[in-house]
Design a protein around this motif. Structure first.
Motif, PDB file in Angstrom:
ATOM      1  N   LEU A 105       2.513   2.711   2.412  1.00  0.00           N
ATOM      2  CA  LEU A 105       2.327   3.513   3.625  1.00  0.00           C
ATOM      3  C   LEU A 105       3.535   3.373   4.543  1.00  0.00           C
ATOM      4  O   LEU A 105       4.050   2.271   4.739  1.00  0.00           O
ATOM      5  N   ALA A 129      -1.278  13.428   5.854  1.00  0.00           N
ATOM      6  CA  ALA A 129      -2.418  12.557   5.567  1.00  0.00           C
ATOM      7  C   ALA A 129      -1.968  11.115   5.380  1.00  0.00           C
ATOM      8  O   ALA A 129      -2.639  10.175   5.838  1.00  0.00           O
ATOM      9  N   GLN A 130      -0.815  10.932   4.727  1.00  0.00           N
ATOM     10  CA  GLN A 130      -0.279   9.584   4.556  1.00  0.00           C
ATOM     11  C   GLN A 130       0.152   8.984   5.892  1.00  0.00           C
ATOM     12  O   GLN A 130      -0.040   7.791   6.140  1.00  0.00           O
ATOM     13  N   ARG A 143      -3.521   4.496  10.974  1.00  0.00           N
ATOM     14  CA  ARG A 143      -4.818   3.817  10.980  1.00  0.00           C
ATOM     15  C   ARG A 143      -4.668   2.365  10.530  1.00  0.00           C
ATOM     16  O   ARG A 143      -5.324   1.464  11.075  1.00  0.00           O
ATOM     17  N   PHE A 144      -3.811   2.120   9.534  1.00  0.00           N
ATOM     18  CA  PHE A 144      -3.538   0.758   9.072  1.00  0.00           C
ATOM     19  C   PHE A 144      -3.018  -0.093  10.231  1.00  0.00           C
ATOM     20  O   PHE A 144      -3.440  -1.238  10.421  1.00  0.00           O
ATOM     21  N   HIS A 166       0.795  -1.226   0.000  1.00  0.00           N
ATOM     22  CA  HIS A 166       0.000   0.000   0.000  1.00  0.00           C
ATOM     23  C   HIS A 166       0.833   1.285   0.000  1.00  0.00           C
ATOM     24  O   HIS A 166       0.274   2.380  -0.095  1.00  0.00           O
ATOM     25  N   ASP A 182      -1.195   9.621   8.729  1.00  0.00           N
ATOM     26  CA  ASP A 182      -2.438   9.253   9.414  1.00  0.00           C
ATOM     27  C   ASP A 182      -2.997   7.939   8.867  1.00  0.00           C
ATOM     28  O   ASP A 182      -3.489   7.104   9.629  1.00  0.00           O
ATOM     29  N   ARG A 183      -2.928   7.761   7.545  1.00  0.00           N
ATOM     30  CA  ARG A 183      -3.388   6.496   6.954  1.00  0.00           C
ATOM     31  C   ARG A 183      -2.538   5.339   7.455  1.00  0.00           C
ATOM     32  O   ARG A 183      -3.050   4.239   7.725  1.00  0.00           O
ATOM     33  N   ASP A 198      -5.823  -0.712  12.912  1.00  0.00           N
ATOM     34  CA  ASP A 198      -6.796  -1.710  12.458  1.00  0.00           C
ATOM     35  C   ASP A 198      -6.257  -3.128  12.642  1.00  0.00           C
ATOM     36  O   ASP A 198      -6.997  -4.050  13.019  1.00  0.00           O
TER      37      ASP A 198
END
Length: 275
Positions: free
Chosen positions: A83, A91-92, A98-99, A81, A94-95, A102
């Motif tokens: 990341l 923003a990246q 979050r990955f 992905h 933060d993604r 999760d």
């Protein structure tokens, strides 16, 4: 103390990573069954992400074979992905966080830790070393706090210099962990990376001490333990000295094939934990 250590083997579900250092590759159900047949205590899973894992199904497969889930890897966040936690773009970042969160939710529900290794990223011409280190610590703080609710740690893995310029040694990893305001981040000590970076692997493990939470049990060439030139006697003595009672997990190349790599790992673990 070595008799308290537990055996673990890696399963990859990420086709893009085929050829990488994971022992079992042929699907979740088949791999879990084979790990159980060989007598492993647990598996460590490298998946595409939380959305690709059915927690209920995974729990049932593990229960049916009497296995535990030791850890979930987050490396697909980078490999698949793109990341990473030290990205110049907020923003990246933060993604990426979050990955990780999760996957902590999936692993935590099954009593397993989650690993941050290749997703730690690196400094470059857009992100200074101090800024990258700050972003990494922020993410470790975030993930460690998120994992508290499940009673499991977040595992952080120092990597060799060819894979990151963030953190390469156990001592540097200890410094990072001790700079955090929570105590729920532990070190994953990978013997392959340590063989490249440490002056003395056994001394480095003693340095890690209470912070050592997981071991990637592999030889100097990333082949299964016993297929390279590492001297495992001092390494196992050091783990005994720090009262390590966690997993010895084979994150190894499937050399010469998955079946033999798994069998060789189990032979090595049996030998070294019974000395």
């Amino acid at each position: 103390m070595t008799q308290q250590m537990k055996s673990c083997i890696t399963i990859s579900l990420v086709e893009e990573a085929r050829g990488g250092p994971f022992v079992l590759w042929d699907g979740l159900e088949k791999s879990i069954r084979y790990a159980s047949q060989l007598g492993f205590d647990a598996v460590e899973i490298f998946s595409e992400g939380a959305e690709s894992l059915d927690t209920d199904l995974l729990g049932k497969l593990l229960d049916a074979e009497g296995l535990k889930l030791a850890a979930l890897g987050t490396g697909a966040g980078w490999v698949k992905h793109g990341l990473q936690l030290a990205d110049a773009d907020a923003a990246q970042r933060d993604r990426a966080k979050r990955f990780v969160r999760d996957l902590i939710d999936v692993g935590g529900a099954l009593g397993a830790a989650t690993i941050i290794g290749s997703m730690q990223g690196r400094s470059d011409d857009r992100v200074s070393s101090s800024l990258a280190r700050g972003y990494l610590c922020e993410a470790l703080q975030d993930g460690g706090e998120h994992a508290v609710k499940y009673g499991v740690p977040l595992l952080y893995e120092p990597l060799n210099r060819y894979e990151t310029n963030q953190c390469n040694t156990v001592a540097d990893g200890v410094e990072i962990i001790e700079s955090l305001s929570n105590n729920n981040v532990k070190l994953l000590c990978d013997l392959f990376h340590m063989n490249i970076e440490e002056v003395d692997i056994a001394d480095a493990l003693v340095c890690g001490g209470k912070h050592v939470g997981h071991i990637h049990f592999v030889d100097s060439n990333r082949r299964p333990a016993g297929c390279g030139h590492l001297q495992f006697g001092p390494i196992m003595a050091a783990l005994g000295q720090i009262d390590y009672a966690g997993y010895l997990c084979a994150e190894a190349l499937p050399w010469p094939d998955s079946a033999e790599a798994a069998q060789q790992t189990m032979r090595a673990i049996h030998y070294w934990t019974r000395q």
